[in-house]
Scaffold this active site. Sequence first.
Site, short mmCIF file in Angstrom:
data_model
loop_
_atom_site.label_atom_id
_atom_site.label_comp_id
_atom_site.label_asym_id
_atom_site.label_seq_id
_atom_site.Cartn_x
_atom_site.Cartn_y
_atom_site.Cartn_z
CG ASP A 108 -0.32 -0.30 2.51
OD1 ASP A 108 0.92 -0.23 2.59
OD2 ASP A 108 -1.04 -0.61 3.48
CG ASN A 149 -9.01 -0.90 11.73
OD1 ASN A 149 -8.00 -1.55 11.41
ND2 ASN A 149 -9.45 0.12 11.02
CG HIS A 191 -5.88 -1.61 8.63
ND1 HIS A 191 -5.93 -0.26 8.90
CD2 HIS A 191 -4.60 -1.96 8.86
CE1 HIS A 191 -4.74 0.17 9.26
NE2 HIS A 191 -3.91 -0.84 9.26
CD GLU A 204 -8.70 1.33 7.27
OE1 GLU A 204 -8.78 0.48 8.17
OE2 GLU A 204 -7.96 2.33 7.36
C1 F6R Z 1 1.41 -0.83 6.09
C2 F6R Z 1 0.24 -1.71 6.22
C3 F6R Z 1 -0.64 -1.61 7.40
C4 F6R Z 1 0.13 -1.90 8.70
C5 F6R Z 1 -0.79 -1.80 9.91
C6 F6R Z 1 -0.03 -2.01 11.21
O1 F6R Z 1 2.09 -1.04 4.89
O2 F6R Z 1 -0.03 -2.49 5.35
O3 F6R Z 1 -1.71 -2.51 7.28
O4 F6R Z 1 0.69 -3.18 8.63
O5 F6R Z 1 -1.40 -0.54 9.95
O6 F6R Z 1 0.87 -0.96 11.39
P1 F6R Z 1 1.92 -0.99 12.57
O7 F6R Z 1 2.90 -2.08 12.25
O8 F6R Z 1 2.57 0.37 12.51
O9 F6R Z 1 1.18 -1.24 13.83
#
Ligand code: F6R
Length: 241
Positions: free
Chosen positions: A66, A135, A137, A142
Amino acid sequence: MLYIFKNYDELSCKAASIVSSQVILKPNSVLGLATGATPLGMYQKLKKIYEKGIVDFSNVVTFNIDEYLDLDYKNPNSYHYYMYNNFFNYINIQQENINFPPQVNGKVGDLYQEYDKRIEDKGGIDLQILGIGINGHIGFNEPNQELITCTHITKLSEDTINVNNGFFSRKDEMPNRAISLGIGSIIKAKNILLLASGKSKANIIAKIFNNKITTSNPSSFLKLHPNITTILDEDAAKFVS
Ligand code: F6R
């Protein structure tokens, strides 16, 4: 396969050893990469493994999962910046083998599906690294009434904005849209490596293990994958029985 480690450092070591084994066994591996706090330790360990001459990234192909929409790649919060400054600049990956979701306002069904096609043309993702949002994701898929299977533009949820805007110097600087691989694209990966660390992830991780699938928790779809390795630290595993 589920691994639970005492702390983040051990989790990162295991994750790095899985990624490097993948590349040693298949030097032209296609890796799906994630950013965020969780895989940072893994990238640091991989850099060290590379410096020791144990692993060669010259034929590896990467696809990032992403990227924010409408954020300059030079912005330190962009995922381009993250990847180059935490990993790509320190290994011998070839520039032409690095892929990010297209940063253009295309329509779902053409430009963005081209990203999925590019992945397929490379033989599909051998190993997809994933973090998880509080959440549920994965990538920026989302919680919603419907989930989109292929690469698409997504509106970030309040939860995600609240967690991620702490990294931006001004809260209103954070984009509220992103481009993400879809759930279908993620599930197509041959192997998935899911990483979670810290107490804030304990509730959502427990839900993955409760055998229910729902679009209100996109990570629940990972249950359908035949080849998923989950690596947790003890805090994230608190409610896993
Ligand atoms: C980022 C991504 C997101 C993160 C998620 C957890 O490339 O794909 O889904 O993996 O938001 O983020 P952290 O590791 O910062 O808790």
